[in-house]
Design an enzyme around this catalytic site. Structure first.
Site, mmCIF file in Angstrom:
data_model
loop_
_atom_site.group_PDB
_atom_site.id
_atom_site.type_symbol
_atom_site.label_atom_id
_atom_site.label_comp_id
_atom_site.label_asym_id
_atom_site.label_seq_id
_atom_site.Cartn_x
_atom_site.Cartn_y
_atom_site.Cartn_z
ATOM 1 N N HIS A 81 98.639 25.809 -44.015
ATOM 2 C CA HIS A 81 97.784 25.481 -43.162
ATOM 3 C C HIS A 81 97.798 24.054 -42.717
ATOM 4 O O HIS A 81 98.123 23.718 -41.500
ATOM 5 C CB HIS A 81 96.303 26.017 -43.454
ATOM 6 N N GLU A 101 87.054 17.739 -47.986
ATOM 7 C CA GLU A 101 86.204 19.029 -47.831
ATOM 8 C C GLU A 101 86.179 19.763 -49.120
ATOM 9 O O GLU A 101 85.123 20.123 -49.687
ATOM 10 C CB GLU A 101 86.825 19.807 -46.756
ATOM 11 N N ASP A 102 87.288 20.097 -49.872
ATOM 12 C CA ASP A 102 87.372 21.148 -50.890
ATOM 13 C C ASP A 102 86.957 20.217 -52.059
ATOM 14 O O ASP A 102 87.215 20.805 -53.083
ATOM 15 C CB ASP A 102 88.645 21.719 -50.924
ATOM 16 N N HIS A 161 93.914 17.083 -44.484
ATOM 17 C CA HIS A 161 92.624 17.109 -43.727
ATOM 18 C C HIS A 161 91.692 17.850 -44.387
ATOM 19 O O HIS A 161 90.366 17.778 -44.230
ATOM 20 C CB HIS A 161 92.744 17.562 -42.307
ATOM 21 N N ASP A 215 100.696 39.263 -7.347
ATOM 22 C CA ASP A 215 101.635 38.696 -6.250
ATOM 23 C C ASP A 215 102.039 37.405 -6.546
ATOM 24 O O ASP A 215 102.982 36.873 -5.701
ATOM 25 C CB ASP A 215 101.068 38.960 -4.835
ATOM 26 N N ASP A 269 93.546 21.878 -36.189
ATOM 27 C CA ASP A 269 92.946 22.569 -37.275
ATOM 28 C C ASP A 269 92.358 23.969 -36.404
ATOM 29 O O ASP A 269 92.728 25.251 -37.074
ATOM 30 C CB ASP A 269 92.058 21.723 -37.708
HETATM 31 MN MN MN Z 1 91.477 23.197 -41.883
#
Ligand code: MN
Length: 723
Positions: free
Chosen positions: A55, A83-84, A79, A265, A146
Site C-alpha cells: 500500500h 496511524e497504527d 504515511h 460520435d 492514499d
Molecule cells: Mn493509507
C-alpha cells in the site's frame, strides 16, 4: 492512465524516481524511509491478502506520477506509521526531521477524520481538509494518492463501505483535485467512484465502449495519420495520441440527456507540440483542411482556466463525416493539465522550502485558493465555512472578464457586487454602478459566462448600502459589506460612549482630563480588559459597560456598599405583603389575610387576628394597642411552621448627632436574613431619629439586629414601632 499494479516492486518505484530525482542524498533518504516502513509493517497484511507494504509503495508510486519531491515520497512511504501506533512523532522527527514528520502527522490527522458521523462532525472534518489545503498542499497530494490506491483496491470491502468511500471521494476529494488542476488523478478517482456508486451504469458504458472499440480505433488512427501528414508537410514537430474519454465524463453527458451514440460520435485526438506558437499554427493547418464546427473553438492558451489548464480545443468535421474533438497543447501545458499545482514543485528548494514555493504558486495561480484563505480567516462557524466553500468555490461557476481580459471566477448566481468585492474591497466599497458588455445593468443583474464587467467607482461614495447584503450572492462579498458597516458602527459607538462619559463627569463635576489621567487610564484598561481607550468608549457607547461601573473603578474607594444601600433606601415607601399560607386562622381556611400596618408583625411575634369589615382578617401583634377593646372581632391566629416570605417591620432608632450613624447601622445587615428596605429621617430636636424598615425572616433575626445596633457607641435608643 496508470494501470493498477498489484505487483509493484520497490525497484519499479526507484526506477521511476530516478527519472527525475538525481541527488544521491535524497535517493538514500527515500531508501531509508522505505526500509523503515518495510520493517514496521513486517508481517502485516492488507484485507486483499497482500503484504501491507504494498500500500505505501503504491501511494509513493502515485506520488511520483505527480513528480513529488523526495520528502513527500518519504512521507508517502511512511504515511501509516503514526496511524497504527507503530511509532511516535518524536521517533520520526529524530530519524527523518521536521518536514517529513509534519507531512506524516498532517495525513494522519486527516485520515482520522470521520465522514460518516453526524452532520456537524462531518462538516467540521470537511473544514479541516480544506484548511489543511491552505497549510501544506503536499498533505493533500498524499491524501489523494492514499485514497486513489484505496479506491483501486476497494473491491475487497463490503458494499456499504464501498459506497461510503466512493461518495466521500466524490463529495470532497475530486472537487479539490479538480480545483488544483490535477485532472489525471481526478479522472481516475471519478471513474472508480462511478464504478461503486452506479455499477450498472458504469458497466453498461464500459460494455458499449468495448463494442465500438474497433471501429473507433480505426477512425481515430486514420484521422491521426491524416493530421500528422498535414503537420509534417508544414514542418511542425509533433506527436498525436488518440484520447479515451473518461467513463465518468460520458456518464455526465448521458445524465444530461444525450444518447450514447451521440456522445460516441465525438472521436478525440490530442496533438502535442513544442512551442506555444506551434499550437496556433497547428490549429490553422487543421482548420484549413477540416472545417471547424461553429462555437466549439476554445482558446484556453490565451485565457487559461482558473485551475491553470491551457490548451486549444476545436471540433472539426473529419474523415468519414465523423466529428473529431481535437486538443492542441505543448508538453509543458500538458504537464500542467495533468498535474495542475503538482507541476509546480521547486527542485531547487528542499524540505519546507518546497512547501513554501508550492503554497506561493497556489496563491499566485489559483483563485479559489485565495477565496479559501479569506473565508478561513473570516468565518468561524464550520457549517458556514464548508457551505460557502463547497457551494461557492468548488461547485458551478461562471467565468467573466475584467475590461483587461482577466478571468474572474464566481459562483453561478453572482452579481456585479460579488464581482466588485472579488476584485478588491475598495472597489466594492466605492462602487456606484456596473456596466456589463457595454450596457448599464442594475446591481442585482446575474452575471453570465463571458460577460465583460466594468465597475464604476466614485472615491466620494459613502459606501455600500445595507440592501446589498440581500443582493450579493457570495459569502465573501457579504462579509466585506458587513465588515464595512461594523467599522462604521464602531466609530459611532465610540463617539456616543465618549459623550456619555463626558456628561456623567460634568454631573459629578470632574474634569474629563482629570478622570482620564494616565494613571486612571491604566487602571481602567486593566480592570475592563481593554486594549485602548477607544475600546472603552465603544463599549460604553454600545451599552456593554454601564457608565456608572466605569466611574466606580476609579471612585470605588470613596463609595461603599453602604453608600449604595443608603441611596436606595432613603424615603422609600414600603409595601406590606398579603399572606396566603404563612398565617393559619383557626377554623377558617379560605380568607384574605393582611398584616397590620400599625404594628407590622413578623414571624415569631405573638399575633392575633382582627376581622375587618369586608377585607378579611388583619394580623396584629398581640400587644398592639389598636385592637384591645374589640373582643367580638378578635379571632385566634398563629404562624405556620414553614414561613415562605420575609416580612417588613419598622424600628425606631435614636442617636446622638454624629457622622455616619446610618452607615454604621446598615453595616450590621451583612447577615442575609435581614435587609434594610427603607429609611426615614424623622424630625427631632437634639438627637437624630430614624425610622428604619427592614424585612426579616424571623423575630430572632430582628432581635439580634436591634442588639447589634444598640452596641453602636452613639446610639441612645432602639425599639420596635407601633403607630
Ligand atoms: Mn493509507
Amino acid at each position: 492512465m496508470t494501470k493498477v499494479n498489484m505487483n509493484l516492486k520497490y525497484d519499479d518505484l526507484v526506477n521511476k524516481i530516478k527519472t527525475y530525482i538525481h541527488d544521491e542524498k535524497e535517493l538514500k533518504k527515500i531508501d531509508e524511509a522505505y526500509q523503515y516502513a518495510l520493517l514496521s509493517h513486517a508481517g502485516e497484511k492488507r484485507l486483499t491478502g497482500d503484504p501491507y507494504i504494498g500500500h505505501p509503495l503504491n501511494v509513493a508510486y502515485i506520488l511520483t506520477d505527480m513528480n513529488a519531491d523526495s520528502n513527500t515520497i518519504c512521507a508517502g512511504l511512511m504515511h501509516d506509521l503514526l496511524e497504527d501506533g507503530h511509532h511516535t512523532k518524536e521517533e520520526l522527527r529524530e530519524k527523518f526531521g521536521d518536514d517529513i514528520t509534519n507531512l506524516i502527522d498532517g495525513i494522519t490527522v486527516i485520515n482520522r477524520l470521520n465522514f460518516s458521523g453526524d452532520k456537524q462532525s462531518v462538516i467540521a472534518n470537511h473544514r479541516k481538509i480544506l484548511v489543511g489545503l491552505s497549510e501544506d498542499v503536499r498533505v493533500i497530494f498524499i491524501k489523494l494518492a492514499d485514497r486513489l490506491h484505496n479506491m483501486r483496491t476497494l473491491w475487497v470491502h463490503p458494499e456499504h463501505v464501498q459506497k461510503e468511500k466512493a461518495k466521500e471521494t466524490l463529495d470532497i476529494l475530486t472537487p479539490i483535485a479538480h480545483r488544483l488542476g490535477m485532472s489525471h488523478i481526478k479522472g481516475e478517482l471519478e471513474d472508480l467512484c462511478l464504478r461503486y456508486l452506479k455499477p450498472d451504469v458504469y458497466f453498461s458504458i464500459v460494455e458499449q465502449l468495448n463494442q465500438t472499440k474497433n471501429e473507433r480505433e480505426h477512425f481515430v488512427d486514420e484521422m491521426k495519420e491524416s493530421v500528422s501528414e498535414l503537420l509534417n508537410k508544414e514542418g511542425i514537430k509533433h506527436e498525436i495520441k488518440g484520447r479515451a474519454k473518461s467513463i465518468y465524463s460520458i456518464y455526465k453527458k448521458l445524465d444530461k440527456g444525450k444518447t450514447f451514440s451521440n456522445i460516441y460520435d465525438l472521436y478525440a485526438l490530442r496533438v502535442y507540440v513544442d512551442k506555444k506558437e506551434e499550437c496556433y499554427q497547428a490549429l490553422g493547418i487543421i482548420h484549413s483542411k477540416y472545417r471547424p464546427m461553429p462555437k466549439r473553438f476554445k482558446d484556453y492558451i490565451a485565457m487559461p482556466k482558473t485551475n491553470m489548464y491551457q490548451s486549444l480545443h476545436t471540433t472539426v468535421f473529419g474523415i468519414h463525416e465523423r466529428l473529431f474533438e481535437i486538443q492542441i497543447r505543448t508538453y509543458e501545458m500538458d504537464e500542467i493539465a495533468e498535474n495542475g499545482i503538482a507541476s509546480h514543485w521547486s527542485y531547487k528548494e528542499s524540505g519546507s522550502g518546497v512547501k513554501a514555493s508550492l503554497q506561493n504558486a497556489m496563491e499566485q495561480k489559483l483563485q479559489f485558493f485565495k477565496s479559501i484563505i479569506e473565508l478561513k480567516d473570516e468565518l468561524t462557524n464550520d457549517e458556514e465555512f464548508v457551505n460557502s466553500v463547497t457551494k461557492e468555490i468548488l461547485n458551478n461557476n461562471v467565468y467573466v472578464f475584467t475590461p483587461n481580459g482577466d478571468v474572474i471566477e464566481l459562483p453561478s448566481g453572482s452579481t456585479p457586487i460579488d464581482f466588485a468585492y472579488r476584485v478588491h474591497s475598495n472597489v466594492g466599497d466605492h462602487m456606484v454602478g456596473a456596466i456589463v458588455n457595454d450596457n448599464i445593468v442594475p446591481l442585482d443583474y446575474v452575471l453570465q459566462n463571458n460577460d465583460i464587467v466594468k465597475i464604476n467607482t466614485n472615491k466620494n461614495s459613502v459606501g455600500p448600502s445595507k440592501e446589498w447584503l440581500n443582493i450579493a450572492f457570495t459569502t465573501q462579498a457579504k462579509n466585506k459589506i458587513r465588515s464595512f458597516f461594523n467599522k462604521i458602527d464602531k466609530q459611532e459607538y465610540q463617539k456616543r460612549g465618549e459623550e456619555i462619559l463626558n456628561k456623567e463627569l460634568r454631573k459629578r463635576k470632574v474634569g474629563f482630563n482629570e478622570f482620564f489621567s494616565s494613571e486612571n487610564v491604566e487602571t481602567l484598561l486593566s480592570e475592563l480588559k481593554c486594549e485602548t481607550l477607544e475600546e472603552i468608549f465603544m463599549n460604553v457607547g454600545n451599552g456593554k459597560f454601564p457608565v456608572g461601573s466605569v466611574m466606580n473603578i476609579i471612585y470605588s474607594e470613596t463609595e461603599t456598599k453602604e453608600d449604595l444601600i443608603l441611596k436606595r433606601t432613603q424615603n422609600k415607601e414600603i409595601k406590606l405583603p398579603t399572606i396566603k399560607t404563612d398565617v393559619i386562622v383557626e377554623g377558617i381556611s379560605d380568607i384574605k389575610v393582611n398584616v397590620a400596618s400599625c404594628c407590622k408583625p413578623v414571624p415569631g411575634d405573638d399575633i392575633i387576628g382582627y376581622i375587618t369589615k369586608g377585607s378579611g382578617i388583619t394580623v396584629h401583634r398581640m400587644i398592639c394597642p389598636n385592637i384591645i377593646e374589640e373582643h367580638e372581632r378578635i379571632i385566634p391566629v398563629h404562624w405556620n411552621h414553614q414561613i415562605l416570605k420575609k416580612y417588613p417591620t419598622s424600628i425606631l432608632v435614636e442617636a446622638r448627632k454624629e457622622k455616619n450613624t446610618l452607615l454604621d447601622i446598615i453595616s450590621k445587615t451583612s447577615n442575609h436574613d435581614i435587609v434594610v428596605e427603607g429609611i426615614k429621617t424623622l424630625k427631632s430636636s437634639d438627637n437624630d431619629l430614624y425610622e428604619i424598615t427592614v424585612v426579616v425572616t424571623h423575630l430572632d433575626v430582628l432581635k439580634k439586629f436591634m442588639n447589634d445596633i444598640d452596641m453602636i457607641p452613639n446610639i441612645i435608643k432602639v425599639e420596635r414601632m407601633i403607630q
